[in-house]
Design a protein around this motif. Structure first.
Motif, PDB file in Angstrom:
ATOM      1  N   THR A 132       6.885   3.432  -4.579  1.00  0.00           N
ATOM      2  CA  THR A 132       5.776   4.060  -5.296  1.00  0.00           C
ATOM      3  C   THR A 132       4.775   4.730  -4.351  1.00  0.00           C
ATOM      4  O   THR A 132       4.007   5.593  -4.775  1.00  0.00           O
ATOM      5  CB  THR A 132       5.033   3.027  -6.148  1.00  0.00           C
ATOM      6  OG1 THR A 132       4.416   2.051  -5.290  1.00  0.00           O
ATOM      7  CG2 THR A 132       5.988   2.322  -7.092  1.00  0.00           C
ATOM      8  N   GLY A 133       4.730   4.325  -3.094  1.00  0.00           N
ATOM      9  CA  GLY A 133       3.773   4.896  -2.148  1.00  0.00           C
ATOM     10  C   GLY A 133       2.382   4.313  -2.239  1.00  0.00           C
ATOM     11  O   GLY A 133       1.478   4.743  -1.518  1.00  0.00           O
ATOM     12  N   LEU A 134       2.179   3.312  -3.106  1.00  0.00           N
ATOM     13  CA  LEU A 134       0.849   2.728  -3.263  1.00  0.00           C
ATOM     14  C   LEU A 134       0.408   1.978  -2.008  1.00  0.00           C
ATOM     15  O   LEU A 134      -0.790   1.952  -1.686  1.00  0.00           O
ATOM     16  CB  LEU A 134       0.822   1.787  -4.471  1.00  0.00           C
ATOM     17  CG  LEU A 134       0.832   2.446  -5.849  1.00  0.00           C
ATOM     18  CD1 LEU A 134       0.938   1.405  -6.943  1.00  0.00           C
ATOM     19  CD2 LEU A 134      -0.425   3.289  -6.039  1.00  0.00           C
ATOM     20  N   THR A 135       1.350   1.363  -1.313  1.00  0.00           N
ATOM     21  CA  THR A 135       0.997   0.664  -0.072  1.00  0.00           C
ATOM     22  C   THR A 135       0.398   1.624   0.940  1.00  0.00           C
ATOM     23  O   THR A 135      -0.619   1.320   1.585  1.00  0.00           O
ATOM     24  CB  THR A 135       2.240  -0.020   0.522  1.00  0.00           C
ATOM     25  OG1 THR A 135       2.746  -0.966  -0.419  1.00  0.00           O
ATOM     26  CG2 THR A 135       1.890  -0.748   1.809  1.00  0.00           C
ATOM     27  N   LEU A 136       0.999   2.797   1.081  1.00  0.00           N
ATOM     28  CA  LEU A 136       0.468   3.801   2.007  1.00  0.00           C
ATOM     29  C   LEU A 136      -0.906   4.274   1.572  1.00  0.00           C
ATOM     30  O   LEU A 136      -1.808   4.465   2.410  1.00  0.00           O
ATOM     31  CB  LEU A 136       1.433   4.982   2.099  1.00  0.00           C
ATOM     32  CG  LEU A 136       1.014   6.138   3.017  1.00  0.00           C
ATOM     33  CD1 LEU A 136       0.839   5.649   4.452  1.00  0.00           C
ATOM     34  CD2 LEU A 136       2.019   7.273   2.934  1.00  0.00           C
ATOM     35  N   VAL A 137      -1.108   4.451   0.268  1.00  0.00           N
ATOM     36  CA  VAL A 137      -2.410   4.887  -0.241  1.00  0.00           C
ATOM     37  C   VAL A 137      -3.487   3.847   0.077  1.00  0.00           C
ATOM     38  O   VAL A 137      -4.599   4.187   0.510  1.00  0.00           O
ATOM     39  CB  VAL A 137      -2.337   5.137  -1.759  1.00  0.00           C
ATOM     40  CG1 VAL A 137      -3.724   5.422  -2.327  1.00  0.00           C
ATOM     41  CG2 VAL A 137      -1.405   6.302  -2.055  1.00  0.00           C
ATOM     42  N   ILE A 138      -3.165   2.572  -0.123  1.00  0.00           N
ATOM     43  CA  ILE A 138      -4.133   1.508   0.163  1.00  0.00           C
ATOM     44  C   ILE A 138      -4.488   1.496   1.643  1.00  0.00           C
ATOM     45  O   ILE A 138      -5.659   1.336   2.021  1.00  0.00           O
ATOM     46  CB  ILE A 138      -3.572   0.144  -0.278  1.00  0.00           C
ATOM     47  CG1 ILE A 138      -3.395   0.106  -1.797  1.00  0.00           C
ATOM     48  CG2 ILE A 138      -4.495  -0.986   0.170  1.00  0.00           C
ATOM     49  CD1 ILE A 138      -2.678  -1.126  -2.303  1.00  0.00           C
ATOM     50  N   ILE A 139      -3.489   1.662   2.504  1.00  0.00           N
ATOM     51  CA  ILE A 139      -3.737   1.663   3.950  1.00  0.00           C
ATOM     52  C   ILE A 139      -4.629   2.830   4.345  1.00  0.00           C
ATOM     53  O   ILE A 139      -5.565   2.682   5.144  1.00  0.00           O
ATOM     54  CB  ILE A 139      -2.404   1.702   4.718  1.00  0.00           C
ATOM     55  CG1 ILE A 139      -1.631   0.395   4.498  1.00  0.00           C
ATOM     56  CG2 ILE A 139      -2.641   1.925   6.205  1.00  0.00           C
ATOM     57  CD1 ILE A 139      -0.235   0.404   5.079  1.00  0.00           C
ATOM     58  N   VAL A 140      -4.372   4.004   3.783  1.00  0.00           N
ATOM     59  CA  VAL A 140      -5.190   5.185   4.097  1.00  0.00           C
ATOM     60  C   VAL A 140      -6.629   4.985   3.632  1.00  0.00           C
ATOM     61  O   VAL A 140      -7.589   5.310   4.354  1.00  0.00           O
ATOM     62  CB  VAL A 140      -4.572   6.444   3.457  1.00  0.00           C
ATOM     63  CG1 VAL A 140      -5.521   7.633   3.574  1.00  0.00           C
ATOM     64  CG2 VAL A 140      -3.243   6.778   4.115  1.00  0.00           C
ATOM     65  N   THR A 143       2.404  -4.687  -2.622  1.00  0.00           N
ATOM     66  CA  THR A 143       1.187  -3.924  -2.920  1.00  0.00           C
ATOM     67  C   THR A 143       0.007  -4.848  -3.188  1.00  0.00           C
ATOM     68  O   THR A 143      -1.118  -4.573  -2.784  1.00  0.00           O
ATOM     69  CB  THR A 143       1.410  -2.998  -4.125  1.00  0.00           C
ATOM     70  OG1 THR A 143       1.895  -3.767  -5.236  1.00  0.00           O
ATOM     71  CG2 THR A 143       2.416  -1.910  -3.794  1.00  0.00           C
ATOM     72  N   THR A 144       0.269  -5.963  -3.876  1.00  0.00           N
ATOM     73  CA  THR A 144      -0.806  -6.930  -4.133  1.00  0.00           C
ATOM     74  C   THR A 144      -1.311  -7.535  -2.833  1.00  0.00           C
ATOM     75  O   THR A 144      -2.522  -7.684  -2.627  1.00  0.00           O
ATOM     76  CB  THR A 144      -0.311  -8.042  -5.067  1.00  0.00           C
ATOM     77  OG1 THR A 144       0.178  -7.460  -6.282  1.00  0.00           O
ATOM     78  CG2 THR A 144      -1.431  -9.003  -5.403  1.00  0.00           C
ATOM     79  N   MET A 145      -0.402  -7.890  -1.935  1.00  0.00           N
ATOM     80  CA  MET A 145      -0.793  -8.480  -0.658  1.00  0.00           C
ATOM     81  C   MET A 145      -1.611  -7.500   0.177  1.00  0.00           C
ATOM     82  O   MET A 145      -2.673  -7.858   0.709  1.00  0.00           O
ATOM     83  CB  MET A 145       0.436  -8.903   0.123  1.00  0.00           C
ATOM     84  CG  MET A 145       0.128  -9.515   1.486  1.00  0.00           C
ATOM     85  SD  MET A 145       1.605  -9.730   2.508  1.00  0.00           S
ATOM     86  CE  MET A 145       2.061  -8.014   2.808  1.00  0.00           C
ATOM     87  N   VAL A 146      -1.149  -6.262   0.290  1.00  0.00           N
ATOM     88  CA  VAL A 146      -1.864  -5.266   1.090  1.00  0.00           C
ATOM     89  C   VAL A 146      -3.234  -4.978   0.483  1.00  0.00           C
ATOM     90  O   VAL A 146      -4.237  -4.851   1.197  1.00  0.00           O
ATOM     91  CB  VAL A 146      -1.027  -3.973   1.212  1.00  0.00           C
ATOM     92  CG1 VAL A 146      -1.822  -2.880   1.919  1.00  0.00           C
ATOM     93  CG2 VAL A 146       0.259  -4.245   1.980  1.00  0.00           C
ATOM     94  N   GLY A 147      -3.303  -4.894  -0.840  1.00  0.00           N
ATOM     95  CA  GLY A 147      -4.584  -4.665  -1.494  1.00  0.00           C
ATOM     96  C   GLY A 147      -5.566  -5.796  -1.271  1.00  0.00           C
ATOM     97  O   GLY A 147      -6.756  -5.566  -1.031  1.00  0.00           O
ATOM     98  N   LEU A 148      -5.089  -7.033  -1.320  1.00  0.00           N
ATOM     99  CA  LEU A 148      -5.962  -8.184  -1.104  1.00  0.00           C
ATOM    100  C   LEU A 148      -6.465  -8.241   0.336  1.00  0.00           C
ATOM    101  O   LEU A 148      -7.660  -8.483   0.578  1.00  0.00           O
ATOM    102  CB  LEU A 148      -5.214  -9.481  -1.440  1.00  0.00           C
ATOM    103  CG  LEU A 148      -5.020  -9.792  -2.923  1.00  0.00           C
ATOM    104  CD1 LEU A 148      -4.117 -11.007  -3.093  1.00  0.00           C
ATOM    105  CD2 LEU A 148      -6.360 -10.038  -3.600  1.00  0.00           C
ATOM    106  N   GLY A 203      -6.740  -5.738   2.500  1.00  0.00           N
ATOM    107  CA  GLY A 203      -7.686  -4.646   2.704  1.00  0.00           C
ATOM    108  C   GLY A 203      -9.024  -4.922   2.048  1.00  0.00           C
ATOM    109  O   GLY A 203     -10.081  -4.630   2.612  1.00  0.00           O
ATOM    110  N   ASN A 204      -8.997  -5.508   0.850  1.00  0.00           N
ATOM    111  CA  ASN A 204     -10.227  -5.840   0.142  1.00  0.00           C
ATOM    112  C   ASN A 204     -11.053  -6.865   0.912  1.00  0.00           C
ATOM    113  O   ASN A 204     -12.279  -6.753   1.003  1.00  0.00           O
ATOM    114  CB  ASN A 204      -9.875  -6.374  -1.249  1.00  0.00           C
ATOM    115  CG  ASN A 204     -11.088  -6.734  -2.068  1.00  0.00           C
ATOM    116  OD1 ASN A 204     -11.511  -7.890  -2.087  1.00  0.00           O
ATOM    117  ND2 ASN A 204     -11.659  -5.772  -2.764  1.00  0.00           N
TER     118      ASN A 204
END
Length: 216
Positions: free
Chosen positions: A50-58, A180-185, A187-188
């Motif tokens: 989905t590319g959401l992981t890259l979006v969160i990192i950016v 994606t949940t892990m990367v979002g958490l 980063g948050n």
């Protein structure tokens, strides 16, 4: 022979918030390099179609760089405040606040509102961006479990010869949901630490500006 120039109180005790951020940024860069060397980044990005992981990192990188610029600005404002309290030149947000108090505006709270807007206003947008990371992670979770549900729903008859392909399809959805949940958490949490530090530093700046303004 004693010096006739009195030392300016407080200048040596200014909290180096920008250096604190630089130290944190150095740790993040080192962690990025370490994880990259172990292939973690390649695994994260390749496992998320989905590319959401890259979006969160950016989003996290951009927000962290903004925190660095903001911490430098707040430290400069603090330096000007302490210099003014020690008898130096008056400039910056605190000086504008004191000047507004001396002019005696009709709205007594207007100078403080202006000071709070300058010290805390941009942080509200940054906190919203911090929440976006978490929401993107939850969106990835929903998408991942949706993929998982669709794959399970398409199963008509279980064929042992297709078990490997079926497991690959199922783990793709589960991987999107968890990664994606892990990367979002993560980063948050990391961005929240930076923004909390900025808020506390700005609170101290406002409190000292008010204290000095009332004693003038």
């Amino acid at each position: 022979m004693r010096s006739s120039v009195a030392p300016r109180p407080g200048l040596a005790g200014i909290e180096p918030i920008w250096l604190e951020w630089a130290a944190l940024a150095g740790l993040l860069v080192f962690a990025t390099w370490l994880l990259g060397g172990r292939g973690v980044w390649g695994l994260l990005l390749s496992s998320d179609p989905t590319g959401l992981t890259l979006v969160i990192i950016v989003v996290f990188v951009a927000a962290t760089l903004w925190c660095g610029a903001r911490s430098r600005e707040l430290q400069q404002q603090r330096r000007w405040l302490e210099a003014a309290r020690g008898g130096g030149a008056t400039q910056g947000w605190a000086a504008d606040y004191w000047a507004a108090l001396e002019r005696g505006p009709r709205d007594a709270s207007a100078p403080l509102d202006l000071l709070l807007e300058r010290t805390h206003g941009p942080h509200h947008t940054a906190w919203w961006v911090n929440g976006i990371q978490l929401k993107l992670g939850l969106l990835g979770k929903v998408i991942g479990f949706s993929i998982l549900a669709i794959e399970i729903g398409q199963i008509q008859n279980f064929d042992a010869s297709q078990s490997q392909e079926l497991l690959r399809s199922l783990t793709t959805g589960l991987g999107v949901a968890l990664l994606t949940t892990m990367v979002g958490l993560v980063g948050n949490i990391l961005l929240g630490l930076q923004l909390t530090r900025l808020d506390r530093y700005a609170d101290a700046l406002v409190a000292d500006a008010q204290s000095h303004g009332m004693s003038r």
